[in-house]
Design a protein around this motif. Structure first.
Motif, mmCIF file in Angstrom:
data_model
loop_
_atom_site.group_PDB
_atom_site.id
_atom_site.type_symbol
_atom_site.label_atom_id
_atom_site.label_comp_id
_atom_site.label_asym_id
_atom_site.label_seq_id
_atom_site.Cartn_x
_atom_site.Cartn_y
_atom_site.Cartn_z
ATOM 1 N N ASN A 90 0.801 -1.218 0.000
ATOM 2 C CA ASN A 90 0.000 0.000 0.000
ATOM 3 C C ASN A 90 0.836 1.271 0.000
ATOM 4 O O ASN A 90 0.498 2.235 -0.677
ATOM 5 N N GLU A 91 1.915 1.303 0.774
ATOM 6 C CA GLU A 91 2.741 2.507 0.830
ATOM 7 C C GLU A 91 3.350 2.815 -0.534
ATOM 8 O O GLU A 91 3.407 3.967 -0.957
ATOM 9 N N GLU A 92 3.811 1.790 -1.209
ATOM 10 C CA GLU A 92 4.370 2.003 -2.542
ATOM 11 C C GLU A 92 3.273 2.427 -3.511
ATOM 12 O O GLU A 92 3.498 3.258 -4.388
ATOM 13 N N PHE A 93 2.083 1.851 -3.363
ATOM 14 C CA PHE A 93 0.949 2.229 -4.200
ATOM 15 C C PHE A 93 0.646 3.717 -4.029
ATOM 16 O O PHE A 93 0.475 4.447 -5.007
ATOM 17 N N VAL A 94 0.603 4.164 -2.785
ATOM 18 C CA VAL A 94 0.352 5.583 -2.511
ATOM 19 C C VAL A 94 1.436 6.442 -3.147
ATOM 20 O O VAL A 94 1.153 7.481 -3.745
ATOM 21 N N GLY A 95 2.689 6.003 -3.060
ATOM 22 C CA GLY A 95 3.778 6.756 -3.676
ATOM 23 C C GLY A 95 3.639 6.873 -5.182
ATOM 24 O O GLY A 95 3.883 7.930 -5.769
ATOM 25 N N VAL A 96 3.229 5.785 -5.826
ATOM 26 C CA VAL A 96 3.025 5.810 -7.284
ATOM 27 C C VAL A 96 1.919 6.792 -7.641
ATOM 28 O O VAL A 96 2.048 7.597 -8.564
ATOM 29 N N ILE A 97 0.834 6.759 -6.883
ATOM 30 C CA ILE A 97 -0.283 7.665 -7.156
ATOM 31 C C ILE A 97 0.126 9.115 -6.921
ATOM 32 O O ILE A 97 -0.234 10.003 -7.698
ATOM 33 N N LYS A 98 0.928 9.363 -5.877
ATOM 34 C CA LYS A 98 1.397 10.726 -5.625
ATOM 35 C C LYS A 98 2.258 11.235 -6.778
ATOM 36 O O LYS A 98 2.173 12.391 -7.163
ATOM 37 N N ARG A 99 3.108 10.354 -7.310
ATOM 38 C CA ARG A 99 4.006 10.767 -8.403
ATOM 39 C C ARG A 99 3.277 10.916 -9.738
ATOM 40 O O ARG A 99 3.491 11.873 -10.468
ATOM 41 N N TRP A 100 2.442 9.950 -10.078
ATOM 42 C CA TRP A 100 1.894 9.882 -11.427
ATOM 43 C C TRP A 100 0.414 10.240 -11.510
ATOM 44 O O TRP A 100 -0.116 10.392 -12.603
ATOM 45 N N GLY A 101 -0.243 10.339 -10.369
ATOM 46 C CA GLY A 101 -1.672 10.626 -10.377
ATOM 47 C C GLY A 101 -2.475 9.346 -10.541
ATOM 48 O O GLY A 101 -1.941 8.275 -10.784
ATOM 49 N N ALA A 102 -3.776 9.493 -10.390
ATOM 50 C CA ALA A 102 -4.671 8.339 -10.458
ATOM 51 C C ALA A 102 -5.253 8.206 -11.863
ATOM 52 O O ALA A 102 -5.819 9.157 -12.393
ATOM 53 N N ASP A 103 -5.118 7.013 -12.438
ATOM 54 C CA ASP A 103 -5.768 6.774 -13.720
ATOM 55 C C ASP A 103 -7.234 6.424 -13.459
ATOM 56 O O ASP A 103 -7.694 6.408 -12.321
ATOM 57 N N GLU A 104 -7.976 6.112 -14.500
ATOM 58 C CA GLU A 104 -9.411 5.875 -14.353
ATOM 59 C C GLU A 104 -9.713 4.681 -13.453
ATOM 60 O O GLU A 104 -10.656 4.710 -12.672
ATOM 61 N N SER A 105 -8.916 3.627 -13.533
ATOM 62 C CA SER A 105 -9.185 2.461 -12.689
ATOM 63 C C SER A 105 -8.935 2.774 -11.220
ATOM 64 O O SER A 105 -9.662 2.305 -10.344
ATOM 65 N N VAL A 106 -7.926 3.584 -10.926
ATOM 66 C CA VAL A 106 -7.658 3.970 -9.541
ATOM 67 C C VAL A 106 -8.761 4.893 -9.042
ATOM 68 O O VAL A 106 -9.230 4.763 -7.903
ATOM 69 N N LYS A 107 -9.223 5.805 -9.885
ATOM 70 C CA LYS A 107 -10.323 6.690 -9.495
ATOM 71 C C LYS A 107 -11.579 5.875 -9.182
ATOM 72 O O LYS A 107 -12.304 6.170 -8.234
ATOM 73 N N ARG A 108 -11.814 4.816 -9.958
ATOM 74 C CA ARG A 108 -12.964 3.940 -9.706
ATOM 75 C C ARG A 108 -12.798 3.215 -8.363
ATOM 76 O O ARG A 108 -13.744 3.102 -7.587
ATOM 77 N N LEU A 109 -11.593 2.757 -8.092
ATOM 78 C CA LEU A 109 -11.308 2.096 -6.820
ATOM 79 C C LEU A 109 -11.585 3.038 -5.650
ATOM 80 O O LEU A 109 -12.189 2.647 -4.640
ATOM 81 N N ILE A 110 -11.184 4.292 -5.787
ATOM 82 C CA ILE A 110 -11.406 5.283 -4.736
ATOM 83 C C ILE A 110 -12.898 5.501 -4.513
ATOM 84 O O ILE A 110 -13.374 5.532 -3.373
ATOM 85 N N GLU A 111 -13.648 5.617 -5.592
ATOM 86 C CA GLU A 111 -15.094 5.828 -5.472
ATOM 87 C C GLU A 111 -15.783 4.647 -4.810
ATOM 88 O O GLU A 111 -16.657 4.820 -3.967
#
Length: 104
Positions: free
Chosen positions: A60-81
């Motif tokens: 999870n920590e690495e996942f958060v780091g990737v999202i912080k660096r590159w932003g959330a794509d559509e699949s990540v935005k769906r996961l958040i919702e």
């Protein structure tokens, strides 16, 4: 970089001729080799275009780091919702079903 990629267990390869069939299994070290060579920033074969794959393999920590660096794509935005919503199966009913049939 390890020039030679990991190979499946030798005993499976040895049995192939005897069994007249090839048995498939991943090399025991394959996942670590892929992460080290392809997905680690600064790795010999690292390509930033493949960082989305790291989202699937790292913690999870690495996942958060990737999202912080590159932003959330559509699949990540769906996961958040989906994560923001209440679960389909309440705590009271969770022992009675897996909940798959409730998702439509």
């Amino acid at each position: 970089m390890d020039q030679i990629r990991p190979f499946p267990p030798q005993d499976l390869l040895d049995k192939a001729e005897e069994d007249e069939a090839i048995r498939l299994a991943p090399a025991p070290d394959l996942m670590n080799w892929v992460i080290t060579n392809f997905l680690t920033v600064g790795g010999p074969l690292h390509n930033p275009d493949h960082d989305h794959i790291a989202e699937l393999l790292h913690d999870n920590e690495e996942f958060v780091g990737v999202i912080k660096r590159w932003g959330a794509d559509e699949s990540v935005k769906r996961l958040i919702e989906v994560a923001k919503q209440a679960p389909f199966v309440s705590d009271v009913n969770i022992s009675k079903c897996c909940g798959t049939c409730l998702i439509s």
